[in-house]
Design a protein around this motif. Structure first.
Motif, short mmCIF file in Angstrom:
data_model
loop_
_atom_site.label_atom_id
_atom_site.label_comp_id
_atom_site.label_asym_id
_atom_site.label_seq_id
_atom_site.Cartn_x
_atom_site.Cartn_y
_atom_site.Cartn_z
N VAL A 124 -8.08 7.36 2.32
CA VAL A 124 -7.58 7.99 1.09
C VAL A 124 -6.06 7.89 1.10
O VAL A 124 -5.40 8.43 2.00
CB VAL A 124 -8.03 9.44 0.98
N VAL A 125 -5.51 7.20 0.08
CA VAL A 125 -4.10 6.83 0.10
C VAL A 125 -3.46 7.15 -1.26
O VAL A 125 -3.92 6.64 -2.29
CB VAL A 125 -3.94 5.32 0.38
N PRO A 126 -2.41 7.98 -1.29
CA PRO A 126 -1.64 8.12 -2.54
C PRO A 126 -0.90 6.81 -2.83
O PRO A 126 -0.13 6.33 -1.99
CB PRO A 126 -0.66 9.26 -2.23
N VAL A 127 -1.13 6.23 -4.00
CA VAL A 127 -0.44 4.99 -4.35
C VAL A 127 0.62 5.22 -5.43
O VAL A 127 1.43 4.33 -5.68
CB VAL A 127 -1.43 3.89 -4.79
N ARG A 128 0.58 6.37 -6.08
CA ARG A 128 1.67 6.80 -6.95
C ARG A 128 1.81 8.30 -6.81
O ARG A 128 0.83 9.03 -6.91
CB ARG A 128 1.41 6.45 -8.41
N ILE A 131 -14.66 11.23 -0.56
CA ILE A 131 -14.06 12.36 0.16
C ILE A 131 -15.11 13.44 0.41
O ILE A 131 -15.24 13.97 1.52
CB ILE A 131 -12.88 12.94 -0.64
N VAL A 132 -15.88 13.76 -0.63
CA VAL A 132 -16.92 14.78 -0.49
C VAL A 132 -18.01 14.31 0.46
O VAL A 132 -18.51 15.09 1.28
CB VAL A 132 -17.50 15.13 -1.87
N ARG A 151 -7.23 17.08 2.70
CA ARG A 151 -7.39 18.27 1.87
C ARG A 151 -6.44 18.27 0.68
O ARG A 151 -6.82 18.68 -0.42
CB ARG A 151 -7.17 19.51 2.73
N GLU A 152 -5.19 17.86 0.89
CA GLU A 152 -4.24 17.85 -0.22
C GLU A 152 -4.66 16.87 -1.29
O GLU A 152 -4.57 17.16 -2.49
CB GLU A 152 -2.84 17.53 0.30
N ALA A 153 -5.12 15.69 -0.87
CA ALA A 153 -5.55 14.69 -1.84
C ALA A 153 -6.76 15.19 -2.61
O ALA A 153 -6.85 15.03 -3.83
CB ALA A 153 -5.87 13.37 -1.12
N ARG A 154 -7.68 15.80 -1.90
CA ARG A 154 -8.87 16.32 -2.58
C ARG A 154 -8.48 17.40 -3.59
O ARG A 154 -8.98 17.42 -4.72
CB ARG A 154 -9.86 16.87 -1.57
N ALA A 155 -7.58 18.29 -3.19
CA ALA A 155 -7.16 19.35 -4.09
C ALA A 155 -6.47 18.78 -5.32
O ALA A 155 -6.67 19.26 -6.45
CB ALA A 155 -6.24 20.32 -3.36
N SER A 164 -4.34 17.10 -11.06
CA SER A 164 -2.91 16.82 -11.00
C SER A 164 -2.64 15.39 -10.56
O SER A 164 -1.51 14.89 -10.66
CB SER A 164 -2.21 17.80 -10.04
N ALA A 165 -3.66 14.71 -10.06
CA ALA A 165 -3.62 13.27 -9.77
C ALA A 165 -4.98 12.70 -10.13
O ALA A 165 -5.98 13.43 -10.23
CB ALA A 165 -3.28 13.01 -8.30
N PHE A 166 -5.03 11.39 -10.30
CA PHE A 166 -6.25 10.73 -10.75
C PHE A 166 -6.70 9.71 -9.72
O PHE A 166 -5.88 9.13 -9.00
CB PHE A 166 -6.03 10.07 -12.11
#
Length: 616
Positions: free
Chosen positions: A200-204, A103-104, A114-118, A124-126
């Motif tokens: 970049v994908v939220p998986v949980r 991401i960086v 941006r939300e995933a990076r934050a 708050s997520a791993f």
């Protein structure tokens, strides 16, 4: 067994980049209680503790972007995590270098999720990595997980075509831990493959739920490196435009595709450009667990009496097998520390594709994009050939040394505490993880044979210093000579096979044993050059320690040295005699050498925690 800590050794182990303030936050990020787990935990409960500790470490450490821009600081954090708990090291490495890192690196100028990076930066997520596919080897070269542009939304649709293309292993199984993954997928646009990109994908989610289009299948529990492994399949997963880490590529309003790197092959190499941060960390962790294992073996051995009938109540370290094991482990620890400090404190150019790297000298260059050698087995050598090779060498050295320490600690080393078994599991795992060692060796050998960004060592007139095996100049002569001879022989064999009409696969497939050993010779020479530089710059006591390591190298590589005619018959008798001489001189300073490793207080003899009194 020693009189005190050598200040020069401490400075050498700590490096030049970290001050007292850094060491303070390191101790706060990974405190002493992280070196053990509470009893009676289920596998899922233990994994939850690991992630809770990762959150604590991330909040106590400097911001993630600062760490990613400061290799010595990030590697120091990962080193301490590896000594405390290899599982914590593993998820920390994934989080920083393989989830946040892309991401960086590829989401510049405010682009990217941006939300995933934050969420990742705030812990708050791993982070998780979805790269390797289960059903085909060398899957990094051509992932079958596809990403297709959706012109209606501007986003993308990610799909795994079949069970053979599922992403495995991933750390996504725990049902209550939010995960955001870096997914490596082949972008298909206009009916053509455009190269491998990161999405970049939220998986949980924060509630642990898996989004529509994602299937997570937990793997059976394992004790080798206990993490929440799972296979992940994507089925028509829709992601927004900002999930694509485009790195300058774009889909225009008229639907045309443009990528400034120029070709799908160059895009693959660039997308794999996160490798150097991983390899620096793995080299550093290899050195760290070797230091901890050497300290554990000395703590087990020092002052321990034996009941052998040759000499009842004789100190254990009076026996040469144990003395040479203890001091050899310490020598390996200092040697790998020298390599780790070298790769973390020499900064590569920031922009991938600008360096030529891959030279014969010890300095590690970027070797990214068009600057790297061509590869056949994996993309890693095209990213940074020398650094990938040092990762392969360091993990093997660590695994051999940790295993030897476990054996020489006897039954307590196996049964009293999990520490040495866990270290061995980590070193063993990273011979495949972070780039498979054998594939790295094969691609290195291919570059060597083809003289692709590689210059063989110059032939010497003969061993300097009258061939005295205690001389660093002799070590370098022998290492360079055997590397050059093996490279020449490998190149000749492959050329002869091609001249006889054999296809490239057949020509190389018949020479993989020699290819791997040739690449190992290159790694040996590179490491020895680093060690000789360390001898020139380091404290006085480092001299005999690294001399012992070089003698052990001669012992391990005697077969190749004899086979290539670099050393005469009988050389091992000389090596063994010199090793005994060096060990006898170092034995009184063993405790000083262990103190110089700067190990955290929880590192003790394996049985110390279960014996009454002082554990003597």
């Amino acid at each position: 067994m020693g009189t005190g800590t050598d200040a020069g050794l401490l400075r050498f182990v700590r490096g030049v980049s970290l001050d007292e303030g850094a060491r303070k936050w390191l101790a706060e990020a990974v405190p002493g209680e992280f070196f053990t787990y509470p009893g009676g935990l289920t596998a899922a409960e233990r994994q939850a503790v690991t992630y809770a500790r990762l959150r604590h470490a991330g909040l106590a450490a400097p911001p993630a972007a600062e760490l990613l821009d400061d290799p010595p600081a990030l590697c120091a954090l990962l080193e301490r995590a590896a000594i405390a708990d290899p599982a914590l090291f593993h998820v920390m490495l994934l989080h920083y270098t393989l989830a946040l890192g892309p991401i960086v690196r590829f989401g510049a100028d405010g682009e990217g999720p941006r939300e995933a990076r934050a969420a990742l930066e705030s812990m708050s997520a791993f982070g998780a990595l979805l790269m390797t596919e289960a059903g085909r080897s060398n899957s990094h070269l051509s992932p079958r997980t596809l990403a297709r542009h959706d012109p209606a939304t501007g986003g993308f649709v990610l799909s795994t075509p079949d069970a053979a293309a599922v992403k495995f292993p991933t750390n996504t199984a725990h049902p209550d831990i939010p995960k955001i993954a870096a997914v490596y997928a082949t972008l298909v646009h206009g009916g053509r493959e455009r190269g491998v990109f990161v999405f970049v994908v939220p998986v949980r989610g924060l509630d642990g739920r898996v989004p529509e289009g994602v299937a997570v299948v937990p793997a059976p529990e394992t004790s080798g490196l206990p993490v929440d492994y799972a296979a992940v399949r994507l089925d028509g997963l829709r992601v927004p435009r900002e999930s694509w880490l485009s790195d300058g590529a774009r889909v225009e309003a008229d639907g045309s595709f443009h990528d400034p790197v120029g070709s799908p092959a160059a895009r693959l190499t660039r997308s794999m450009g996160i490798g150097p941060a991983v390899w620096r960390a793995v080299v550093s962790a290899s050195a760290a667990i070797t230091r901890a294992s050497a300290g554990t073996l000395l703590a087990h051995s020092a002052g321990r009496a034996t009941l052998g009938r040759l000499a009842p109540l004789r100190p254990l370290t009076d026996y040469r097998n144990q003395r040479e094991a203890v001091l050899g482990a310490l020598a390996s620890a200092y040697a790998l520390t020298a390599v780790a400090r070298h790769v973390t404190e020499r900064r590569a150019p920031a922009d991938p594709g600008t360096g030529t790297g891959g030279g014969a000298g010890p300095d590690v260059g970027p070797d990214v994009g068009a600057g790297g050698p061509r590869t056949a087995w994996a993309p890693w050598s095209a990213v940074d050939r020398d650094l990938a090779l040092l990762k392969a060498a360091a993990t093997v050295q660590a695994q051999e040394t940790v295993s030897m320490c476990r054996v020489h600690c006897g039954a307590p080393g196996f049964a009293a505490v999990e520490r040495l078994n866990a270290y061995r599991g980590l070193a063993h795992a990273y011979q495949n993880a972070g780039g498979d060692n054998e594939l790295i060796l094969y691609d290195t050998a291919r570059a060597m044979a083809d003289l692709d960004r590689y210059a063989p060592p110059e032939p010497g007139a003969g061993p300097p210093d009258e061939g005295d095996l205690r001389s660093p100049r002799v070590w370098l002569f022998l290492a360079r000579d055997v590397e050059r001879r093996m490279r020449d022989r490998l190149a000749g064999r492959v050329a002869d096979a091609r001249a006889a009409g054999r296809d490239p696969f057949t020509a190389w497939n018949g020479n993989l044993v020699l290819a791997a050993r040739t690449a190992v010779a290159c790694a040996d020479r590179t490491m020895l050059e680093i060690l000789v530089t360390s001898l020139e710059e380091g404290p006085e006591l480092l001299g005999p320690v690294l001399r012992l390591h070089a003698l052990n190298w001669l012992d391990r590589r005697a077969g190749d040295l004899l086979n290539e005619g670099v050393v005469p018959a009988g050389v091992l008798d000389e090596v063994w005699a010199l090793r005994a001489e060096v060990c006898d001189a170092l034995a009184p300073r063993a405790a000083d050498l262990a103190a110089g490793l700067d190990l955290p207080a929880p590192i003790t003899a394996p049985a110390a925690g279960i014996l009454p009194g002082d554990g003597g």
